[in-house]
Enzyme design. Sequence first.
Site, PDB file in Angstrom:
ATOM      1  N   CYS A 100      -4.338  11.683  -6.884  1.00 41.03           N
ATOM      2  CA  CYS A 100      -4.878  12.882  -6.239  1.00 41.03           C
ATOM      3  C   CYS A 100      -4.628  12.925  -4.734  1.00 41.03           C
ATOM      4  CB  CYS A 100      -6.361  13.004  -6.574  1.00 41.03           C
ATOM      5  SG  CYS A 100      -6.943  14.693  -6.414  1.00 41.03           S
ATOM      6  N   HIS A 120      -8.034  11.672 -12.330  1.00 41.87           N
ATOM      7  CA  HIS A 120      -9.087  10.682 -12.060  1.00 41.87           C
ATOM      8  C   HIS A 120      -9.704  10.261 -13.398  1.00 41.87           C
ATOM      9  CE1 HIS A 120      -9.404  11.633  -7.746  1.00 41.87           C
ATOM     10  NE2 HIS A 120      -9.329  12.894  -8.080  1.00 41.87           N
ATOM     11  N   ARG A 177     -10.844  25.705  -6.615  1.00 40.31           N
ATOM     12  CA  ARG A 177     -10.570  24.319  -6.956  1.00 40.31           C
ATOM     13  C   ARG A 177     -10.150  24.228  -8.430  1.00 40.31           C
ATOM     14  NH1 ARG A 177     -11.592  20.853  -3.154  1.00 40.31           N
ATOM     15  NH2 ARG A 177     -11.316  19.069  -4.542  1.00 40.31           N
TER      16      ARG A 177
END
Length: 249
Positions: free
Chosen positions: A93, A194, A127
């Site tokens: 990320c 993640h 997002r």
Amino acid sequence: MKIVVGHLYPEYLNIYADRGNIAVLARRAAWRGHELEVRPISAGAAIEPGVHDLLYIGGGQDREQALVAHDLAGKRDQVLAAAAGGAAVLAVCGGYQLLGRFYRFADGEELPGVGLFPLHTIAGERRMIGDVLLEVELEPDERRTIAGFENHAGRTKLDEGAEPLGRVVAGFGNDGESGAEGCRVGRALGTYLHGPLLPRNPWLADWLLAQALAHRSGGEPPSFAELDDGLEREAHAVSARRARARGGR
Ligand code: GLN
């Protein structure tokens, strides 16, 4: 054999327990009789040539990225030399974004990147959050899946001809529209996933360990004896189900 891992900015880039990736690498190495030595590489520290078999950089909020970006960009030649010398790389990320050419915030401020991955990233308003499922083929004719969780404002655009880590089966991926996720350059992998990533994708942890051992030995990546990955496979299945429930591509 001893595998030396350079962990970049562990005190800044460790969102979503990305440090768990190091724990998985250490245990899976130990279960095969190898030792994993983790050396933090913080601001101002040099990356000695040839020392690290794997470089690892985790994710972080824009604020943490801004705190390390200029120092990391200052290590550009050392990171490129490590990768060119056959070290493996795992970048997650925010760390993945900073190994591209640049990461531009929504307000226009731009963080310099290392340029290991042929890409750039520009933050969008909305997002991109949720479970992700990818289809990848790191080795010829070995089609695998990777499951994880993404949370990023960055839209990452791969250069023409750049190799993604994988194809998005469900989720946003690099930019929510190209169908590509992550980036691969040889033994270097970048991804938005993640989770942390490796506990639910044990085959990927073993792939990275094999690349790191190949760097250490100067030979070919070894194959490993299977482990009892029942729990890891269940974690993968749960993550994959959640991603598919979001709607596939
Ligand atoms: N700050 C970056 C973004 O929002 C990366 C976030 C992260 O590492 N999870 O795109």
